[in-house]
Motif scaffolding. Structure first.
Motif, PDB file in Angstrom:
ATOM      1  N   LYS A   1      -5.391  -3.047   4.596  1.00  0.00           N
ATOM      2  CA  LYS A   1      -3.923  -3.078   4.698  1.00  0.00           C
ATOM      3  C   LYS A   1      -3.256  -3.041   3.343  1.00  0.00           C
ATOM      4  O   LYS A   1      -2.300  -2.307   3.124  1.00  0.00           O
ATOM      5  N   THR A   2      -3.738  -3.868   2.423  1.00  0.00           N
ATOM      6  CA  THR A   2      -3.068  -3.907   1.117  1.00  0.00           C
ATOM      7  C   THR A   2      -3.977  -3.432  -0.005  1.00  0.00           C
ATOM      8  O   THR A   2      -3.606  -3.478  -1.169  1.00  0.00           O
ATOM      9  N   GLY A   3      -5.174  -2.965   0.342  1.00  0.00           N
ATOM     10  CA  GLY A   3      -6.061  -2.425  -0.683  1.00  0.00           C
ATOM     11  C   GLY A   3      -5.729  -0.970  -0.970  1.00  0.00           C
ATOM     12  O   GLY A   3      -5.029  -0.330  -0.205  1.00  0.00           O
ATOM     13  N   SER A   4      -6.243  -0.469  -2.096  1.00  0.00           N
ATOM     14  CA  SER A   4      -6.012   0.922  -2.460  1.00  0.00           C
ATOM     15  C   SER A   4      -7.246   1.725  -2.059  1.00  0.00           C
ATOM     16  O   SER A   4      -8.270   1.694  -2.717  1.00  0.00           O
ATOM     17  N   LEU A   5      -7.136   2.439  -0.926  1.00  0.00           N
ATOM     18  CA  LEU A   5      -8.273   3.192  -0.393  1.00  0.00           C
ATOM     19  C   LEU A   5      -8.200   4.614  -0.937  1.00  0.00           C
ATOM     20  O   LEU A   5      -7.662   5.515  -0.291  1.00  0.00           O
ATOM     21  N   MET A   6      -8.725   4.796  -2.126  1.00  0.00           N
ATOM     22  CA  MET A   6      -8.664   6.131  -2.717  1.00  0.00           C
ATOM     23  C   MET A   6      -9.461   7.104  -1.859  1.00  0.00           C
ATOM     24  O   MET A   6     -10.570   6.809  -1.422  1.00  0.00           O
ATOM     25  N   SER A   7      -8.876   8.265  -1.642  1.00  0.00           N
ATOM     26  CA  SER A   7      -9.548   9.273  -0.825  1.00  0.00           C
ATOM     27  C   SER A   7      -8.923  10.634  -1.069  1.00  0.00           C
ATOM     28  O   SER A   7      -7.729  10.749  -1.314  1.00  0.00           O
ATOM     29  N   GLY A   8      -9.753  11.667  -0.992  1.00  0.00           N
ATOM     30  CA  GLY A   8      -9.237  13.024  -1.077  1.00  0.00           C
ATOM     31  C   GLY A   8      -8.786  13.513   0.291  1.00  0.00           C
ATOM     32  O   GLY A   8      -8.985  12.826   1.305  1.00  0.00           O
ATOM     33  N   GLN A   9      -8.218  14.704   0.310  1.00  0.00           N
ATOM     34  CA  GLN A   9      -7.701  15.254   1.567  1.00  0.00           C
ATOM     35  C   GLN A   9      -8.812  15.590   2.554  1.00  0.00           C
ATOM     36  O   GLN A   9      -8.562  15.745   3.744  1.00  0.00           O
ATOM     37  N   VAL A  10     -10.050  15.715   2.070  1.00  0.00           N
ATOM     38  CA  VAL A  10     -11.156  16.048   2.970  1.00  0.00           C
ATOM     39  C   VAL A  10     -11.529  14.906   3.908  1.00  0.00           C
ATOM     40  O   VAL A  10     -12.388  15.076   4.775  1.00  0.00           O
ATOM     41  N   CYS A  11     -10.872  13.754   3.777  1.00  0.00           N
ATOM     42  CA  CYS A  11     -11.153  12.646   4.697  1.00  0.00           C
ATOM     43  C   CYS A  11     -11.026  13.117   6.152  1.00  0.00           C
ATOM     44  O   CYS A  11     -11.743  12.634   7.024  1.00  0.00           O
ATOM     45  N   GLY A  12     -10.149  14.085   6.401  1.00  0.00           N
ATOM     46  CA  GLY A  12      -9.966  14.604   7.756  1.00  0.00           C
ATOM     47  C   GLY A  12     -11.180  15.334   8.304  1.00  0.00           C
ATOM     48  O   GLY A  12     -11.239  15.659   9.488  1.00  0.00           O
TER      49      GLY A  12
END
Ligand SMILES: Cc1cc2nc3c(=O)[nH]c(=O)nc-3n(C[C@H](O)[C@H](O)[C@H](O)COP(=O)(O)O)c2cc1C
Lengths: 307, 73
Positions: free
Chosen positions: A278-289
Motif C-alpha cells: 500500500k505505501t511501499g514503492s513497488l518499482m516495475s516496468g510496463q511489462v508487468c502486464g
C-alpha cells in the motif's frame, strides 16, 4: 554483429539488471548460473565490505560448472553514491567481469577499470550520452527506454535503441520492455546485441522480494506502471498504489521536495522486504502486464531468448 | 569565442530564454542545467572549438562568464 553472449562469454545475450536492494549476491548468482550476466546492485549497499561480501557470496554460489562454463558476475554502480570510490576499489580487487554504471559520469574511473580488465557498460537514456561515454572508453552501452522499471529517462526503447546504434560504434544493449521472445527479437532487430532485463526476473522464486510484491506484479496491468517524480526531476516507474497516487496528487499541487520525500523515504525497502504494497514503492516496468506466473529464472531466460 | 558566440550555443542547447544568459548567470541555479544538458553543452562546445574538452571540465564551471573565459584560454 557479435551478440552479447559472444562478447561476455555468457550462455545468453542477457544482463540481469542490477536492481537496488533486490539484486543481491545470491540473486546475481542464480541469474549467472542460469546463463545471464548476474549483476549485484549497489543501490542498497552502504559499505565497501558489504559489497565485497555480496561479490564473494555470488562467486561461491556460482562456481565454474562441470562442462567448463564460467558464470559471469558483475556490479551495478550508482555513481552519485558517496561510497563509489570505495566500491570501485572493491570491484577491482575482487576482479568482477563487468561493471554497469548509472546516475553520473564514469570517466573518472575508466582508466582503473581498463587496467584491471573490467568491462565498463554505462546505462544511458539518450544517444548523445552514448557518444559521450564512448569517447571516455566505455566498452558498450545499455540503452534503457522509459518502459523500464525504476529510474527512467524520456525516450522509449523503440526510439532510443536504433538512434543509439546509429550514433556509436560500440555494442548497444537494449533495456526496458523486454519480457518475452517477441520483444527480445525486436530488440535485436533494432540493432541491439543483447538485452538487460529487470521486471520479468522479479517474478521468479529466486528473486528475494516479498511475496506480496510478486503478487502485485502478477496482478498489475501494463497501465498500472506509472511514473512519479516527473515534475521534481527524478522520474521513477512504480506500480500504482495508495502511496504513488497520493504522491502524484501532492506533486501536481506543487508540494516541495521535502514534503514529497515523506512518501518515498524508505518506501522501496518497505516494498521489497516488508511486502507493504500500500505505501511501499513497488518499482516495475510496463511489462508487468505480461507476467502471469512465478517461474524459475532459467526457464524465463530460455523462453525469452529462443532464436 | 566571444560572449555572444558562447551565448548562442547555450541558448541553442538548453533551449532557454536568451535574456537569462547573462555573464553572471549560474548554470545549475539560473539555467537549470542537468546531467543530460551538460553533456549536450560539452559536445556542442567541442564542435565549435574544433577540439576535444577533457571530461568533467565544463561541469566545474559555475557561471556563463567562467565558460567564456574557459573557451578563450
Ligand atoms: C525494481 C527495480 C529496481 C531497479 N533498480 C535499478 C538500480 O538500482 N540500478 C540500475 O541501474 N537499474 C535499476 N533498475 C533497472 C533495471 O536494471 C533494468 O534496466 C530495467 O528493469 C529494464 O527494463 P524492464 O524493467 O522493462 O525489464 C531497476 C528496475 C526495477 C524493476
Amino acid at each position: 554483429m557479435k551478440l552479447l553472449n559472444e562478447i561476455l562469454g555468457t550462455r545468453y545475450p542477457v544482463i540481469q539488471g542490477g536492481m537496488a536492494n533486490i539484486a543481491t549476491g545470491r540473486f546475481a548468482a542464480a541469474c549467472a548460473n542460469a546463463g545471464a550476466v548476474g549483476l549485484i546492485g549497489t543501490g542498497g549497499i552502504r559499505t565497501a565490505e558489504e559489497l565485497r561480501n555480496e561479490i564473494r557470496t555470488a562467486r561461491e554460489l556460482a562456481p565454474e560448472k562441470e562442462d567448463g562454463y564460467k558464470p559471469v558476475i558483475g556490479v551495478n554502480l550508482m555513481l552519485m553514491n558517496p561510497a563509489t570510490d570505495d566500491f570501485v576499489k572493491v570491484c577491482i580487487e575482487e576482479k568482477v567481469s563487468v561493471v554497469t554504471t548509472g546516475a553520473g559520469n564514469p570517466g573518472k574511473y575508466m582508466a582503473d577499470f581498463k587496467a584491471a580488465g573490467i568491462k565498463v557498460i554505462p546505462v544511458i537514456g539518450a544517444p548523445i550520452l552514448a557518444q559521450h561515454v564512448e569517447k571516455l572508453g566505455a566498452d558498450a552501452v545499455i540503452a534503457e527506454g522509459c518502459e523500464s522499471g525504476g529510474h527512467v529517462g524520456e525516450m522509449t526503447t523503440m526510439a532510443l535503441v536504433p538512434q543509439t546504434v546509429d550514433s556509436v560504434d560500440i555494442p548497444v544493449i537494449a533495456a526496458g520492455g523486454v519480457a518475452d521472445n517477441r520483444q527480445f527479437k525486436a530488440a535485436l532487430a533494432l540493432g541491439a546485441c543483447g538485452v538487460q532485463i529487470g521486471t520479468a526476473l522479479l517474478a521468479s522464486p529466486e528473486c528475494p522480494i516479498h511475496e506480496n510484491y510478486k503478487e502485485a506484479l502478477l496482478k498489475a496491468k501494463g497501465s498500472d506502471a506509472i511514473v512519479t517524480g516527473r515534475i521534481g526531476g527524478t522520474p521513477v516507474r512504480v506500480l500504482k498504489n495508495q502511496m504513488t497516487v497520493q504522491y502524484l496528487k501532492q506533486e501536481k499541487a506543487g508540494a516541495d521536495k521535502m514534503e514529497l520525500e515523506k512518501y518515498t523515504l524508505g518506501s522501496l525497502r518497505r516494498a521489497v522486504f516488508e511486502g507493504d504494497v500500500k505505501t511501499g514503492s513497488l518499482m516495475s516496468g510496463q511489462v508487468c502486464g505480461q507476467l502471469h506466473d512465478i517461474r524459475p529464472v532459467a526457464e524465463i531466460l530460455e523462453d525469452i531468448t529462443q532464436m | 569565442m566571444d560572449f555572444e558566440a558562447v551565448k548562442e550555443i547555450i541558448v541553442d542547447t538548453l533551449a532557454c530564454d536568451e535574456e537569462k544568459v547573462t555573464a553572471d548567470a549560474r548554470f545549475i541555479e539560473d539555467l537549470e542545467v542537468d546531467s543530460l544538458s551538460l553533456v549536450e553543452l560539452h559536445m556542442a562546445l567541442e564542435d565549435s572549438l574544433g577540439h576535444s574538452i577533457p571530461d568533467g571540465e565544463i561541469g566545474k564551471l559555475q557561471t556563463v562568464q567562467e565558460l567564456v573565459d574557459y573557451c578563450n584560454k
